[in-house]
Design a protein around this motif. Structure first.
Motif, PDB file in Angstrom:
ATOM      1  N   VAL A  49      26.483  71.237  46.398  1.00 19.22           N
ATOM      2  CA  VAL A  49      25.380  70.684  45.597  1.00 19.22           C
ATOM      3  C   VAL A  49      24.162  70.417  46.469  1.00 19.22           C
ATOM      4  CG1 VAL A  49      24.635  68.688  44.234  1.00 19.22           C
ATOM      5  CG2 VAL A  49      26.886  69.690  43.838  1.00 19.22           C
ATOM      6  N   ILE A  50      24.390  69.906  47.686  1.00 17.96           N
ATOM      7  CA  ILE A  50      23.277  69.613  48.591  1.00 17.96           C
ATOM      8  C   ILE A  50      22.626  70.902  49.094  1.00 17.96           C
ATOM      9  CG2 ILE A  50      22.671  68.638  50.843  1.00 17.96           C
ATOM     10  CD1 ILE A  50      24.800  66.512  50.387  1.00 17.96           C
ATOM     11  N   SER A  51      23.440  71.943  49.332  1.00 17.62           N
ATOM     12  CA  SER A  51      22.948  73.182  49.937  1.00 17.62           C
ATOM     13  C   SER A  51      22.259  74.115  48.952  1.00 17.62           C
ATOM     14  CB  SER A  51      24.100  73.925  50.616  1.00 17.62           C
ATOM     15  OG  SER A  51      24.736  73.112  51.579  1.00 17.62           O
ATOM     16  N   ALA A  52      22.689  74.100  47.687  1.00 18.03           N
ATOM     17  CA  ALA A  52      22.131  75.022  46.690  1.00 18.03           C
ATOM     18  C   ALA A  52      20.931  74.372  45.991  1.00 18.03           C
ATOM     19  CB  ALA A  52      23.195  75.413  45.673  1.00 18.03           C
ATOM     20  N   PRO A  53      19.723  74.914  46.157  1.00 22.79           N
ATOM     21  CA  PRO A  53      18.526  74.318  45.539  1.00 22.79           C
ATOM     22  C   PRO A  53      18.620  74.202  44.020  1.00 22.79           C
ATOM     23  CG  PRO A  53      17.904  75.948  47.190  1.00 22.79           C
ATOM     24  CD  PRO A  53      19.379  76.083  46.986  1.00 22.79           C
ATOM     25  N   ASN A  54      19.217  75.220  43.362  1.00 20.82           N
ATOM     26  CA  ASN A  54      19.320  75.176  41.900  1.00 20.82           C
ATOM     27  C   ASN A  54      20.280  74.093  41.420  1.00 20.82           C
ATOM     28  OD1 ASN A  54      21.422  76.806  43.047  1.00 20.82           O
ATOM     29  ND2 ASN A  54      21.956  77.491  40.977  1.00 20.82           N
ATOM     30  N   LEU A  55      21.316  73.812  42.206  1.00 22.13           N
ATOM     31  CA  LEU A  55      22.251  72.750  41.842  1.00 22.13           C
ATOM     32  C   LEU A  55      21.687  71.378  42.197  1.00 22.13           C
ATOM     33  CD1 LEU A  55      25.728  74.185  42.926  1.00 22.13           C
ATOM     34  CD2 LEU A  55      24.522  74.445  40.748  1.00 22.13           C
ATOM     35  N   GLN A  56      20.995  71.315  43.323  1.00 25.26           N
ATOM     36  CA  GLN A  56      20.450  70.039  43.776  1.00 25.26           C
ATOM     37  C   GLN A  56      19.420  69.484  42.802  1.00 25.26           C
ATOM     38  OE1 GLN A  56      18.431  70.228  47.551  1.00 25.26           O
ATOM     39  NE2 GLN A  56      18.957  68.131  48.074  1.00 25.26           N
ATOM     40  N   SER A  57      18.684  70.388  42.147  1.00 28.13           N
ATOM     41  CA  SER A  57      17.646  69.959  41.208  1.00 28.13           C
ATOM     42  C   SER A  57      18.181  69.725  39.800  1.00 28.13           C
ATOM     43  CB  SER A  57      16.528  71.009  41.145  1.00 28.13           C
ATOM     44  OG  SER A  57      17.054  72.267  40.705  1.00 28.13           O
ATOM     45  N   SER A  58      19.471  70.051  39.573  1.00 27.91           N
ATOM     46  CA  SER A  58      20.079  69.883  38.254  1.00 27.91           C
ATOM     47  C   SER A  58      20.677  68.481  38.126  1.00 27.91           C
ATOM     48  CB  SER A  58      21.180  70.922  38.051  1.00 27.91           C
ATOM     49  OG  SER A  58      21.946  70.614  36.903  1.00 27.91           O
ATOM     50  N   PRO A  59      20.300  67.727  37.090  1.00 31.34           N
ATOM     51  CA  PRO A  59      20.862  66.382  36.889  1.00 31.34           C
ATOM     52  C   PRO A  59      22.388  66.396  36.810  1.00 31.34           C
ATOM     53  CG  PRO A  59      18.962  66.704  35.471  1.00 31.34           C
ATOM     54  CD  PRO A  59      19.268  68.033  36.087  1.00 31.34           C
TER      55      PRO A  59
END
Length: 310
Positions: A49-59
């Protein structure tokens, strides 16, 4: 705080899961593997979650990452000691260590319950109010929800430990569990703790049932909303939220059962405690990753990046 001023008992004896030496050797290997899988599985989710930008920005994934972080704490408050105790003839824990276990258990457990409510609310907003999703579930809102979960967990835990630590313990000191379970500990006090026990158990029962009802209300609202929009919407919504529903059921089921009959002598309580503290934190990463293509894709990218880097 000097614990000795409040108690004659300086340590407790944990009776563990069983008395059979053969079973204890088996459990040592089994739960050692389980604990390693819990830490690595949940840590993988947090790192992904921390490494993937698309996951990090997803609530949704932000909350999932925090859930995995709490799961590691929930699995660590007693499991390492339980594993070590399988090789010991006398399973001893100090008075302070016992109180610390109770504190961590209710702290992490309370925080996880509120996080599960937050995740249910996230799914409600995503499905029922998609146009307002990013506004209602902004990063600030998500941070506030996580902060609230930790605060409620802390206040719940403090309310439990504040009364327990001042109880007079003068013997016996045997706890019929693999960790310092609150109902088992308070009944060892050298005073009538029935009323106090009811109040403390009611506290845990209240937060458990309240959070469970809020989660169920969220999913009921989702199903009703989708059902009114289009045929087949209910099955689609269930498919979307099925992973979360599984986690909620597995987490709240044993917890509510334990506090529904807090003063019972059911041997099954031990195994429900194991399920609650070991199996649920292990199942969470499997449920969320195996049923989630976006998470699996992000993990593959992370793995490929590491392989390429080396």
């Amino acid at each position: 705080m000097d614990m000795q001023n409040y108690s004659v008992v300086s340590e407790f004896v944990l009776l563990g899961l069983c008395s059979s030496r053969y079973l204890q050797n088996f459990f040592f290997v089994f739960f050692s593997g389980m604990y390693v899988a819990i830490i690595l599985g949940n840590l993988l989710i947090v790192v992904t979650v921390i490494s993937a930008p698309n996951l990090q920005s997803s609530p949704m994934y932000f909350l999932l990452g925090n859930l995995s972080f709490v799961d590691m704490w929930l699995a660590s408050f007693a499991t390492p000691k339980m594993i070590r105790d399988f090789l010991s003839d006398r399973k001893i824990i100090s008075f302070g260590g016992c109180m610390f276990q109770i504190f961590l258990f209710h702290f992490a457990g309370g925080a996880e319950m509120v996080l599960l409510v937050s995740m249910a609310y996230d799914r409600y907003v995503a499905i029922c109010k998609p146009l307002h999703y990013m506004t209602m579930m902004s990063r600030q809102t998500c941070i506030k929800l996580v902060f609230i979960s930790w605060v409620i967990g802390f206040l719940h835990s403090i309310s439990q430990i504040a009364f327990t630590v001042n109880l007079p313990f003068c013997g016996p000191n045997k706890v019929d569990s693999f960790h310092c379970d609150l109902p088992q500990v308070i009944k060892l006090a050298c005073m009538d703790t029935y009323v106090l026990g009811i109040l403390m158990i009611s506290d845990s029962g209240l937060i458990s049932v309240s959070c469970f009802l809020l989660v169920m209300i969220s999913y009921t609202a989702i199903l009703l909303s989708v059902r009114q929009r289009a045929a087949g919407g209910v099955s689609k919504a269930l498919s979307t939220c099925s992973a979360h529903i599984m986690v909620v059921t597995l987490f709240f089921g044993p917890c509510i059962f334990i506090y529904l009959w807090p003063f019972s002598e059911f041997a099954v309580d031990k195994f429900l405690s194991v399920f609650y503290t070991v199996f649920t934190p292990l199942l969470n990463p499997f449920i969320y990753t195996l049923r989630n293509e976006e998470m699996k894709t992000a993990m593959k990218k992370l793995w490929n990046q590491q392989v390429t880097f080396h």
